[in-house]
Write an enzyme that holds these catalytic residues in place. Sequence first.
Site, PDB file in Angstrom:
ATOM      1  N   HIS A   1       0.864  -1.180   0.000  1.00 18.54           N
ATOM      2  CA  HIS A   1       0.000   0.000   0.000  1.00 18.54           C
ATOM      3  C   HIS A   1       0.903   1.233   0.000  1.00 18.54           C
ATOM      4  CE1 HIS A   1      -2.879   2.967   1.628  1.00 18.54           C
ATOM      5  NE2 HIS A   1      -3.843   2.133   1.282  1.00 18.54           N
TER       6      HIS A   1
ATOM      7  N   ASP B   1       2.775  -4.845   8.177  1.00 16.25           N
ATOM      8  CA  ASP B   1       1.537  -4.093   7.984  1.00 16.25           C
ATOM      9  C   ASP B   1       0.386  -5.081   8.120  1.00 16.25           C
ATOM     10  OD1 ASP B   1      -0.724  -2.844   7.020  1.00 16.25           O
ATOM     11  OD2 ASP B   1       0.194  -2.064   5.198  1.00 16.25           O
TER      12      ASP B   1
ATOM     13  N   LYS C   1     -10.607  -1.166  10.276  1.00 15.66           N
ATOM     14  CA  LYS C   1     -10.608  -2.373   9.447  1.00 15.66           C
ATOM     15  C   LYS C   1     -11.069  -3.603  10.239  1.00 15.66           C
ATOM     16  CE  LYS C   1      -8.717  -0.313   5.830  1.00 15.66           C
ATOM     17  NZ  LYS C   1      -7.406  -0.616   5.266  1.00 15.66           N
TER      18      LYS C   1
ATOM     19  N   GLN D   1      -4.726  -5.631   6.811  1.00 17.62           N
ATOM     20  CA  GLN D   1      -5.650  -6.560   6.170  1.00 17.62           C
ATOM     21  C   GLN D   1      -5.628  -7.961   6.787  1.00 17.62           C
ATOM     22  OE1 GLN D   1      -7.825  -5.597   3.874  1.00 17.62           O
ATOM     23  NE2 GLN D   1      -7.012  -3.529   3.719  1.00 17.62           N
TER      24      GLN D   1
ATOM     25  N   CYS E   1      -4.665   2.252  -3.891  1.00 18.33           N
ATOM     26  CA  CYS E   1      -3.449   2.778  -3.262  1.00 18.33           C
ATOM     27  C   CYS E   1      -2.274   1.824  -3.439  1.00 18.33           C
ATOM     28  CB  CYS E   1      -3.667   3.088  -1.789  1.00 18.33           C
ATOM     29  SG  CYS E   1      -4.806   4.459  -1.494  1.00 18.33           S
TER      30      CYS E   1
END
Length: 411
Positions: free
Chosen positions: A128, A205, A231, A208, A369
């Site tokens: 991202h 990260d 999220k 997700q 993104c």
Amino acid sequence: MTTQEKITFNVEEIRKQFPALHREVYGKPLIYFDNGATSQKPQIVIDTINRYYTSENANIHRGVHFLSQQATDAYEEARRIVQRFIHAQHEHEVIFTKGTTDGINLVASCFGELLTAGDEVIISGMEHHSNIVPWQMLCERKKLKLKVIPVLDNGELDLEAFEQLLSEATKLVAVTHISNTLGTINPVKWIIDKAHTAGAKVLIDGAQSIQHMPINVQELDCDFYVFSSHKVFGPTGTGVLYGKEAILNEMPPYQGGGDMIAKVTFEKTTYNELPFKFEAGTPHIIGGIATGTALHYLSSLDQEAIHGHETDLLNFTQERLLETEGVRIIGTAREKTSVVSFIVDGIHPFDIGTLLDKQGIAVRTGHHCTQPLMDRFGIPGTVRTSFAFYNTKAEVEVFLKALNRSIGMLR
């Protein structure tokens, strides 16, 4: 609630707890397939936010009065909930941030101060923008070198190339756990082990992954892990940075201000202990508290059942999409989560997304993104469906009919 007291997973009962799922769009029942962008919120999270501003609102860490103490206790309990949810060793390793982007920028700024010219940072080709741009800015500022792990045709990382990129100069590897565009689940434990062998630290990260799979930062042995509350069924504007205690203590603070200090004089300021050293100013108090509510709610559900349900949705959608003429799925990794990105020959993704929206179906279109990833595949963007545990096969059936109807109108 103990780990034994799990609520039986029933998707129809789950859906009743999410008010937004029951509204209409253009006279059609809403089908929300944009969970990769943000999740809907259960009533328990909404009630927590409403109750706080209705009867519990106060600043934290500074007041001796009842409301301040009550808010402080709730905020710090939320920190402990996060600690337990991600299995951090210490609660002070949990830093509340504005979100994933803010957490990455904090590490880039603070850990980046420990790096010197000639050091190297490795990211991947599926990141991202928030896990690309901060490192570019750091490399430019500190005269570092940025290296990129290539992406294979099926949407997996080229792990052999990654091993070749590692060197004594590598100081940090920053990779996504799950691609927000492809759904690829990266072998982050293997990546972390390889990076540590080379002497590098690792940032994961988790924007997700936090909502789709159990996370144990100690088992992963990552040095940093970041995610956003919105999220994972919590509010926007808040998130978490986990960092190992020793590394956080070594890093200088990100911002100066209230709460991050131990003592201030005009001659010198000494900084507060963790986690407050990195939490300057009045935080998004209810954001932190409601994050705790969201994670407590999620942990009450049967995680294995959720994973099985989401995997069924992924497989069912991919199989049915491949039956549609002209559809090509972008990202066919062997290990995926419930994200399906696709293109349709001769039709721009935006046009498909617009027609789906008129039929009550929310999907994401564009580059998500991840512009370098789009360039890698030679496409302007994709249509992305991203599922949560409250989505159903019946919704997928409606989506597929609407997609075929849209394709017919655009050809």
